[in-house]
Scaffold this active site. Structure first.
Site, PDB file in Angstrom:
ATOM      1  N   HIS A  87      43.210  42.682 -30.773  1.00 53.05           N
ATOM      2  CA  HIS A  87      43.451  44.010 -31.364  1.00 53.05           C
ATOM      3  C   HIS A  87      42.316  44.332 -32.334  1.00 53.05           C
ATOM      4  CE1 HIS A  87      45.481  47.313 -33.429  1.00 53.05           C
ATOM      5  NE2 HIS A  87      46.290  47.342 -32.385  1.00 53.05           N
ATOM      6  N   ASP A 113      51.544  45.172 -26.351  1.00 53.86           N
ATOM      7  CA  ASP A 113      51.661  45.350 -24.896  1.00 53.86           C
ATOM      8  C   ASP A 113      52.001  44.078 -24.146  1.00 53.86           C
ATOM      9  OD1 ASP A 113      49.046  47.561 -25.488  1.00 53.86           O
ATOM     10  OD2 ASP A 113      51.002  48.148 -24.690  1.00 53.86           O
TER      11      ASP A 113
HETATM   12  C1  SDX Z   1      46.834  49.008 -28.055  1.00 51.17           C
HETATM   13  O1  SDX Z   1      44.217  50.649 -31.946  1.00 51.17           O
HETATM   14  C2  SDX Z   1      45.499  50.505 -31.824  1.00 51.17           C
HETATM   15  O2  SDX Z   1      46.219  50.507 -32.806  1.00 51.17           O
HETATM   16  C3  SDX Z   1      46.010  50.360 -30.396  1.00 51.17           C
HETATM   17  C4  SDX Z   1      47.490  50.060 -30.252  1.00 51.17           C
HETATM   18  C5  SDX Z   1      48.335  51.237 -30.703  1.00 51.17           C
HETATM   19  O3  SDX Z   1      49.525  51.015 -31.014  1.00 51.17           O
HETATM   20  O4  SDX Z   1      47.840  52.389 -30.648  1.00 51.17           O
HETATM   21  O5  SDX Z   1      47.832  48.911 -31.006  1.00 51.17           O
HETATM   22  C6  SDX Z   1      47.863  49.808 -28.783  1.00 51.17           C
HETATM   23  O6  SDX Z   1      45.942  49.578 -27.477  1.00 51.17           O
HETATM   24  C7  SDX Z   1      46.885  47.494 -28.144  1.00 51.17           C
HETATM   25  C8  SDX Z   1      45.655  46.816 -27.448  1.00 51.17           C
HETATM   26  C9  SDX Z   1      45.934  46.777 -25.946  1.00 51.17           C
HETATM   27  N1  SDX Z   1      44.736  46.331 -25.215  1.00 51.17           N
HETATM   28  C10 SDX Z   1      44.675  45.112 -24.629  1.00 51.17           C
HETATM   29  O7  SDX Z   1      45.568  44.262 -24.715  1.00 51.17           O
HETATM   30  C11 SDX Z   1      43.430  44.903 -23.785  1.00 51.17           C
HETATM   31  C12 SDX Z   1      42.853  43.507 -24.096  1.00 51.17           C
HETATM   32  N2  SDX Z   1      42.357  43.517 -25.467  1.00 51.17           N
HETATM   33  C13 SDX Z   1      40.918  43.755 -25.653  1.00 51.17           C
HETATM   34  O8  SDX Z   1      40.326  44.600 -24.727  1.00 51.17           O
HETATM   35  C14 SDX Z   1      40.544  43.965 -27.114  1.00 51.17           C
HETATM   36  O9  SDX Z   1      41.156  42.978 -27.828  1.00 51.17           O
HETATM   37  C15 SDX Z   1      40.813  45.297 -27.769  1.00 51.17           C
HETATM   38  C16 SDX Z   1      40.235  46.435 -26.996  1.00 51.17           C
HETATM   39  C17 SDX Z   1      42.274  45.512 -27.951  1.00 51.17           C
HETATM   40  C18 SDX Z   1      40.153  45.248 -29.164  1.00 51.17           C
HETATM   41  O10 SDX Z   1      38.826  45.149 -28.946  1.00 51.17           O
HETATM   42  P1  SDX Z   1      37.799  45.149 -30.195  1.00 51.17           P
HETATM   43  O11 SDX Z   1      38.431  45.297 -31.487  1.00 51.17           O
HETATM   44  O12 SDX Z   1      36.716  46.094 -29.852  1.00 51.17           O
HETATM   45  O13 SDX Z   1      37.366  43.703 -30.216  1.00 51.17           O
HETATM   46  P2  SDX Z   1      36.104  43.211 -29.487  1.00 51.17           P
HETATM   47  O14 SDX Z   1      36.089  43.770 -28.093  1.00 51.17           O
HETATM   48  O15 SDX Z   1      34.933  43.428 -30.353  1.00 51.17           O
HETATM   49  O16 SDX Z   1      36.460  41.666 -29.373  1.00 51.17           O
HETATM   50  C19 SDX Z   1      36.117  40.794 -30.400  1.00 51.17           C
HETATM   51  C20 SDX Z   1      35.781  39.509 -29.671  1.00 51.17           C
HETATM   52  C21 SDX Z   1      34.796  39.737 -28.530  1.00 51.17           C
HETATM   53  O17 SDX Z   1      34.051  38.546 -28.389  1.00 51.17           O
HETATM   54  P3  SDX Z   1      32.562  38.528 -29.088  1.00 51.17           P
HETATM   55  O18 SDX Z   1      31.804  39.712 -28.501  1.00 51.17           O
HETATM   56  O19 SDX Z   1      32.822  38.696 -30.581  1.00 51.17           O
HETATM   57  O20 SDX Z   1      32.011  37.201 -28.690  1.00 51.17           O
HETATM   58  O21 SDX Z   1      36.977  38.986 -29.064  1.00 51.17           O
HETATM   59  C22 SDX Z   1      36.837  38.987 -27.649  1.00 51.17           C
HETATM   60  C23 SDX Z   1      35.684  39.892 -27.301  1.00 51.17           C
HETATM   61  O22 SDX Z   1      35.023  39.463 -26.115  1.00 51.17           O
HETATM   62  N3  SDX Z   1      38.091  39.498 -27.126  1.00 51.17           N
HETATM   63  C24 SDX Z   1      38.739  38.979 -26.083  1.00 51.17           C
HETATM   64  C25 SDX Z   1      39.895  39.752 -25.957  1.00 51.17           C
HETATM   65  N4  SDX Z   1      39.905  40.703 -26.898  1.00 51.17           N
HETATM   66  C26 SDX Z   1      38.788  40.552 -27.615  1.00 51.17           C
HETATM   67  N5  SDX Z   1      38.447  37.947 -25.264  1.00 51.17           N
HETATM   68  C27 SDX Z   1      39.366  37.698 -24.297  1.00 51.17           C
HETATM   69  N6  SDX Z   1      40.493  38.380 -24.113  1.00 51.17           N
HETATM   70  C28 SDX Z   1      40.802  39.431 -24.919  1.00 51.17           C
HETATM   71  N7  SDX Z   1      41.917  40.105 -24.742  1.00 51.17           N
END
Ligand code: SDX
Length: 443
Positions: free
Chosen positions: A319, A377
């Site tokens: 998140h 989710d």
């Molecule tokens: C919702 O914003 C909100 O409040 C949203 C929400 C709401 O109520 O409105 O809470 C609802 O959208 C919840 C999130 C649902 N999405 C997912 O479950 C999809 C999977 N999650 C990821 O795509 C990700 O965690 C996000 C999009 C939710 C957050 O992404 P960020 O904050 O941009 O984090 P990031 O992509 O910069 O990740 C940080 C690191 C990265 O690695 P590095 O580049 O630092 O090496 O963590 C890794 C990412 O690769 N990472 C993951 C991961 N999520 C982040 N690696 C593996 N699996 C994951 N799920």
């Protein structure tokens, strides 16, 4: 809508941060603003005019886009408050109509205020009969979120008497219409996809009960709403109602900042929520669990999730704000067990798989180091599937719930005396000025 104007707090003159231009040593003092709780902000509204610099923050990871009094999140502690009330307490003791009133008006309703609000909402649940013809324009297998984008956007063609956004009464009517009609429009999208007749809303049913009735009842026989499932549905709506300045809420605010009508703004929010990185994740989680198929394959998928080059992410994990367990996910997991117990589902392989995946991931250094926890989710899809919803309807349910949050945030933006059209700038890295080359001299 909450009756009091939000006004940008004057900078705290005692507190500033100093920006220094290294090459010339020039210094600028920028004011610091403090909220009730949470991080302070550096007020950069005059930064460009005074310094010629833009800030640069493409994902808005360090940027506050507005002042708001609706929802507060502490990502490190895993806390979520709606108008100051912790989500766990609201999920336990309140119902969705009460929470909707709270988000819109700023205070929990008195018994009389709640009764009137529920009556007002109930009497806006029907849609214009001509709107039903929109559905026949879609293929039966259209994704219901595509239907929601189209039909909700079309509401502005039917309700001209509530599109003057500068009239508080019209704003309230539009807000109530949107909250009231979303379940009806969503249930109709589901009925159309399965070839069953639309079921009209009933004013004698509570909000969540009414939605379940419109979705699963048929004209041929009496349908009794299961009270345990209705309570679970109501709680799921509470958990998804608002969440600060997430992608879809920011979309609604940006669309609204141009003066667009509320129906168009909410349709824009629905479109943004659809993405798998946002509200579409609940659908993606179930697809991922189904693809994993067995506990023996979990290590393979965890390995892929840790491999950047794979492009695969563990859906339902991570998140932007929560670097701790999403408080909603904990309530959702409890609700999952309640629903499966009520339905007599003794062995749900997907739930076993999800809990094992959570256990393994939370013990893995990669997830620990990056502070990746289950989010709202992760468990919701298992509950919704058990309740009879097809996977394609999961994000639609999220949109029903989030409509009250979008509407509350939209009203707050319109009422903000400091509100301006949202118009970000950029870091330009394209060509310098160059002259046109006639076609015959190219190539
Ligand atoms: C919702 O914003 C909100 O409040 C949203 C929400 C709401 O109520 O409105 O809470 C609802 O959208 C919840 C999130 C649902 N999405 C997912 O479950 C999809 C999977 N999650 C990821 O795509 C990700 O965690 C996000 C999009 C939710 C957050 O992404 P960020 O904050 O941009 O984090 P990031 O992509 O910069 O990740 C940080 C690191 C990265 O690695 P590095 O580049 O630092 O090496 O963590 C890794 C990412 O690769 N990472 C993951 C991961 N999520 C982040 N690696 C593996 N699996 C994951 N799920």
């Amino acid at each position: 809508m909450d009756g009091t104007k939000t006004a940008a707090k004057p900078p705290n003159p005692a507190e500033t941060v100093t920006l220094v231009e290294n090459s010339s040593g020039r210094r600028w003092d920028l004011p610091v603003l403090s909220g009730t709780i949470g991080p302070k902000v550096i007020d950069v509204r005059k930064l460009y005019s005074e310094t010629g610099y833009f800030t640069f923050d493409p994902g808005y990871t360090s940027t506050g886009s507005c002042e708001s009094r609706i929802t507060y999140i502490d990502g490190d502690k895993g806390e979520l408050f709606y108008r100051g009330y912790p989500i766990e307490e609201l999920a336990e003791h309140a119902d969705f109509m009460e929470v909707s009133y709270l988000l819109l008006k700023g205070e929990l309703p008195t018994p009389e205020q709640k009764r009137k609000f529920e009556w007002d909402i109930a009497h806006h649940t029907m849609v214009h009969e001509q709107l039903t013809r929109f559905y026949s324009g879609f293929r039966r297998d259209a994704h219901p979120m595509a239907v929601m984008c189209g039909v909700v956007g079309a509401l502005s063609a039917f309700y001209h008497d509530s599109t003057d956004i500068y009239d508080p009464h019209q704003r309230e009517v539009a807000s109530y219409r949107l909250i009231a009609k979303m379940p009806t429009i969503a249930a109709m999208a589901y009925k159309y996809s399965v070839g069953q007749p639309f079921m009209y809303p009933r004013n004698d049913l509570k909000y969540a009960d009414n939605f379940l009735h419109m979705t699963f009842a048929v004209p041929c026989e009496e349908y009794r709403v299961n009270p345990v499932l209705a309570r679970a549905m109501d709680r799921i709506l509470i958990l998804h109602a608002d969440h600060e300045q997430n992608a879809s809420t920011s979309t609604v605010r940006l669309a609204g900042s141009s003066g667009a009508n509320p129906f168009a703004c909410i349709a824009a929010g629905i479109a943004s929520l659809w993405g798998p990185a946002h509200g579409g994740a609940n659908e993606a989680v179930l697809k991922m669990l189904t693809e994993i198929g067995s506990k023996s394959r979990i290590p393979e998928f965890v390995k892929r999730a840790k491999d950047k080059s794979s492009g695969f992410r563990l859906m339902g994990f991570g998140h932007r704000v929560y670097k701790n367990y999403d408080p909603r996910a904990a309530v959702m997991r409890r609700t999952c067990h309640e629903v499966l117990d009520e339905l007599g589902v003794k062995n749900e392989p997907l739930l076993d798989l999800a809990m094992e995946l959570e256990r393994i991931a939370l013990e893995d250094d990669y997830f620990i180091e990056k502070k990746l926890y289950p989010n709202v989710d992760f468990y919701s899809g298992i509950i919704l599937r058990a309740m009879g919803f097809p996977t394609s309807m999961f994000t639609v349910l999220f949109a029903i719930a989030r409509t009250v949050g979008w509407v509350a945030q939209w009203n707050e933006m319109i009422e903000d005396p400091g509100q301006k059209i949202g118009r970000p700038r950029q870091l330009y890295t394209g060509h310098q000025r160059r002259s046109y080359v006639p076609l015959h001299r190219r190539g």
